[in-house]
Scaffold this active site. Structure first.
Site, PDB file in Angstrom:
ATOM      1  N   TYR A 168      41.057  -9.365   4.947  1.00 50.53           N
ATOM      2  CA  TYR A 168      40.283  -8.463   4.687  1.00 50.53           C
ATOM      3  C   TYR A 168      40.161  -7.753   5.827  1.00 50.53           C
ATOM      4  CZ  TYR A 168      35.552  -6.116   3.869  1.00 50.53           C
ATOM      5  OH  TYR A 168      34.802  -5.422   3.419  1.00 50.53           O
ATOM      6  N   GLN A 226      32.769  -8.530  -2.877  1.00 48.00           N
ATOM      7  CA  GLN A 226      33.113  -8.367  -4.191  1.00 48.00           C
ATOM      8  C   GLN A 226      34.876  -8.500  -3.879  1.00 48.00           C
ATOM      9  OE1 GLN A 226      31.460  -6.237  -2.794  1.00 48.00           O
ATOM     10  NE2 GLN A 226      31.599  -4.096  -2.744  1.00 48.00           N
ATOM     11  N   ASN A 229      30.462  -8.929   7.323  1.00 45.57           N
ATOM     12  CA  ASN A 229      29.068  -9.561   7.077  1.00 45.57           C
ATOM     13  C   ASN A 229      28.982 -10.853   6.816  1.00 45.57           C
ATOM     14  OD1 ASN A 229      28.591  -9.227   4.961  1.00 45.57           O
ATOM     15  ND2 ASN A 229      28.281  -7.068   5.381  1.00 45.57           N
ATOM     16  N   SER A 279      29.682 -11.680  15.690  1.00 47.10           N
ATOM     17  CA  SER A 279      29.994 -10.999  17.363  1.00 47.10           C
ATOM     18  C   SER A 279      29.412 -11.860  18.095  1.00 47.10           C
ATOM     19  CB  SER A 279      30.470 -10.169  17.187  1.00 47.10           C
ATOM     20  OG  SER A 279      32.016 -10.064  16.183  1.00 47.10           O
ATOM     21  N   GLN A 293      30.099  -5.637  23.182  1.00 48.91           N
ATOM     22  CA  GLN A 293      29.677  -6.959  22.868  1.00 48.91           C
ATOM     23  C   GLN A 293      28.457  -6.228  21.859  1.00 48.91           C
ATOM     24  OE1 GLN A 293      32.413  -9.554  21.880  1.00 48.91           O
ATOM     25  NE2 GLN A 293      31.552  -9.884  20.024  1.00 48.91           N
ATOM     26  N   HIS A 339      28.795  -4.167  18.485  1.00 48.71           N
ATOM     27  CA  HIS A 339      28.922  -4.523  17.116  1.00 48.71           C
ATOM     28  C   HIS A 339      28.416  -4.383  16.150  1.00 48.71           C
ATOM     29  CE1 HIS A 339      33.174  -5.344  17.325  1.00 48.71           C
ATOM     30  NE2 HIS A 339      33.223  -6.291  18.341  1.00 48.71           N
ATOM     31  N   GLU A 341      32.231 -17.564  21.464  1.00 42.67           N
ATOM     32  CA  GLU A 341      33.293 -16.857  21.185  1.00 42.67           C
ATOM     33  C   GLU A 341      34.664 -16.356  21.887  1.00 42.67           C
ATOM     34  OE1 GLU A 341      34.398 -13.273  17.610  1.00 42.67           O
ATOM     35  OE2 GLU A 341      32.744 -13.339  18.207  1.00 42.67           O
ATOM     36  N   HIS A 342      33.588 -15.490  23.200  1.00 42.49           N
ATOM     37  CA  HIS A 342      34.536 -14.438  23.391  1.00 42.49           C
ATOM     38  C   HIS A 342      33.252 -14.937  25.141  1.00 42.49           C
ATOM     39  CE1 HIS A 342      34.445 -11.905  20.458  1.00 42.49           C
ATOM     40  NE2 HIS A 342      36.052 -12.254  21.143  1.00 42.49           N
ATOM     41  N   GLU A 375      47.969 -54.846   2.057  1.00 44.22           N
ATOM     42  CA  GLU A 375      46.515 -54.372   1.693  1.00 44.22           C
ATOM     43  C   GLU A 375      46.228 -54.732   0.523  1.00 44.22           C
ATOM     44  OE1 GLU A 375      46.304 -50.789   4.497  1.00 44.22           O
ATOM     45  OE2 GLU A 375      47.733 -49.962   2.325  1.00 44.22           O
TER      46      GLU A 375
END
Length: 431
Positions: A125, A187, A210, A234, A256, A259, A323-324, A411
Site C-alpha cells: 500500500y 478500501q 493514516n 510518524s 518529521q 508528515h 520510530e526514528h 506427556e
C-alpha cells in the site's frame, strides 16, 4: 515547542504519551468501508474513489501504457535520484538477507536446517494525497524483488483525474512491480484482504497510512492476512547535547513534523540553552515551509524535555521506543551503543533522518507508537517464511528415538511414542 525542565520520573509516562486518535470514529468508518468492499467488490472501490479522491474511474488496474507514459513525466534529475536510492537500498537489503542457513548435525544421523521461502502473494500500500510516497515503493518493492515473491500487488490512490502519481508508477516499474491498482485508503486494504473482481486477495499486506489504513490492516489480521506491523503516525526523538547545532536539531524536528498533523517530535537534551536555541530556530525555519500548517499542528503534540544528563536522555528514549532516533551529541557512537529500543538510529550531527527516509539504504517502514519494543522495521525477512527442515538416518533415529519415547510417555502421548517405536522395531528386524 513547550520546554519541560527536570521533570520527575513519575511524570515520564504522561510526558511521553502519544497523541490519542479518535478510535471510535475510525473503527465505525473502517468497519463500514470493509463491509461495502466485501459485498460490492469493484463497484465499492469505484464509489470510494469518487467520494474520497473525486475521481471517476472506469478501470482499476493501471495499464502498461499508463506506466510507460508516467515515465515520460518524471524529470531526468528525479529518475537519477531514484535510481541511486534504488542501488543503495538494494545493496543493503541484499547483504542483510540470508536465504539458506547451514545444515546442523545436532547429533550423529540427525540433521536440521532452515530456508527462507518467499510468501506467495504480497500487497503493497502506497499512500497518495498531498505527499505521494514514491520512496515507500522503493522500501517495499526492493525487498520483494530480492525475496522473489510470486505475486506482488500494489495499491495507491489517484488524483481527481484518475491518475496515480507518475513518480510512484515509474518507481514501481523500476522495481519490477507491474500489477498496480487504483485504490486508496481502508478500501484498498479491504480489497487486498478479501479480493474483488479485479484485485486479488494477498497473504500479507505492507505499507504505511493514516489511522483508517492502520485500523483496516489490524482488522485484516483477524481474517488471517498478515501485516508488516501495527503502526501509528510518524515520530522522531532527538537526543542532543550542548554541542549540538540548534539549526540541525530544529530542521530534523520539522522534517518529521511535516508528515502529518498527528505526527509527534520529541527533543531530549541536557542543556536548557540548546532547548531555547532550538525553539528560536523552529520559529525561523517553520515560516519557510510549504507544509507550515501541518508542521504547526504536529508541534502541538510535541515537546522538549530537559534532563540532568545524556544518560538520563537514553533512559527516557528507551521508555518512549521511538520510530526514528537521532543522536546529535559529542559522543554519538557511544550513546548509540547504549540504546536498547528504537526503530532506526541516526548517529552524529550529519546523519539526518531524511537520509534513511530516502536513500541511505535502510528501510523507512518502521514501527511507530511504541511498537519498536517488539517489532522490527521492514526488511527482506518480512517477505519470506522461515521454514525448518529435519532429516534422520536409521542411525539417527536409533540415537534420538529412545529420548523421544521417554518424553512422549511422560506427556501421556502414546501415539507420538509409537511413531518412533514402530520405526525402531523395523530397523532392528532389518538388521
Amino acid at each position: 515547542m513547550k520546554i519541560i525542565s527536570n521533570p520527575d520520573y513519575s511524570q515520564q509516562q504522561e510526558l511521553l504519551e502519544r497523541p490519542q486518535q479518535e478510535r471510535a470514529n475510525v473503527e465505525t468508518a473502517v468497519t463500514d468501508i470493509i463491509q461495502l468492499v466485501r459485498e460490492n467488490g469493484d463497484q465499492a472501490l469505484y464509489a470510494f474513489a469518487e467520494k474520497f479522491d473525486q475521481a471517476k474511474l472506469t478501470n482499476l488496474r493501471v495499464t502498461q501504457e499508463e506506466i510507460s507514459d508516467a515515465a515520460t513525466k518524471v524529470s531526468p534529475e528525479l529518475k537519477a535520484a531514484i535510481q541511486t536510492a534504488f542501488q543503495n537500498i538494494y545493496k543493503f537489503h541484499e547483504a542483510c538477507y540470508t536465504q539458506d542457513y547451514p545444515v546442523i548435525e545436532t547429533m550423529p544421523g540427525m540433521t536440521c536446517w532452515r530456508r527462507s521461502l518467499p510468501i506467495q502473494k504480497v500487497g503493497l500500500y502506497i499512500p497518495g494525497g498531498s505527499a505521494p510516497l514514491f520512496s515507500t515503493v522503493l522500501m517495499l518493492a526492493i525487498p520483494t524483488k530480492i525475496a522473489g515473491n510470486k505475486r506482488v500487488v500494489l495499491c495507491s490512490p489517484t488524483d481527481s483525474n484518475g491518475d496515480i502519481n507518475p513518480a510512484v508508477l515509474y518507481t514501481a516499474s523500476l522495481c519490477g512491480v507491474t500489477e498496480i491498482y487504483k485504490a486508496g485508503g481502508a478500501q484498498a486494504i479491504a480489497a487486498m484482504t478479501y479480493g474483488t473482481e479485479s484485485i486479488p486477495a494477498v497473504d500479507k499486506i505492507f505499507g504505511p497510512g493514516n489511522a483508517f489504513v492502520t485500523r483496516a490492516k489490524e482488522l485484516a489480521q483477524q481474517q488471517g492476512v498478515a501485516i508488516d506491523m501495527p503502526a501509528g503516525p510518524s515520530e522522531v526523538l532527538v537526543i542532543a547535547d550542548q554541542e549540538a547545532n540548534p539549526v540541525f536539531v530544529a530542521a530534523d524536528l520539522l522534517a518529521q513534523a511535516e508528515h502529518g498533523p498527528d505526527s509527534q517530535v520529541i527533543l531530549l537534551t541536557d542543556s536548557i540553552t540548546l532547548a531555547e536555541a532550538v525553539n528560536e530556530q523552529l520559529s525561523i525555519q517553520l515560516s519557510t515551509l510549504s507544509r507550515k500548517q501541518t508542521a504547526e499542528k504536529a508541534m502541538e503534540n510535541s515537546k522538549t524535555i530537559v534532563l540532568e544528563s545524556i544518560a538520563e536522555c537514553i533512559k527516557w528514549s528507551d521508555a518512549y521506543a521511538p520510530e526514528h532516533l537521532i543522536i546529535n551529541a559529542e559522543n554519538a557512537d557511544d550513546v548509540a551503543e547504549q540504546i536498547q529500543v528504537a526503530g532506526s538510529i541516526f548517529i552524529g550531527s550529519y546523519t539526518c533522518e531524511s537520509l534513511g527516509d530516502y536513500a541511505s539504504g535502510t528501510n523507512h517502514t518502521l514501527p511507530t507508537y511504541g511498537y519498536a519494543r517488539n517489532y522490527s522495521g521492514v526488511s527482506v525477512d518480512s517477505f519470506v517464511n522461515k521454514v525448518t527442515y529435519q532429516k534422520a538416518t536409521p542411525q539417527g533415529l536409533k540415537n534420538l528415538g529412545p529420548v523421544v519415547e521417554i518424553m512422549a510417555t511422560a506427556e501421556g502421548l502414546d501415539a507420538h511414542k509409537n511413531a518412533v517405536s514402530v520405526r525402531l522395531k523395523e530397523i532392528e528386524n532389518y538388521n
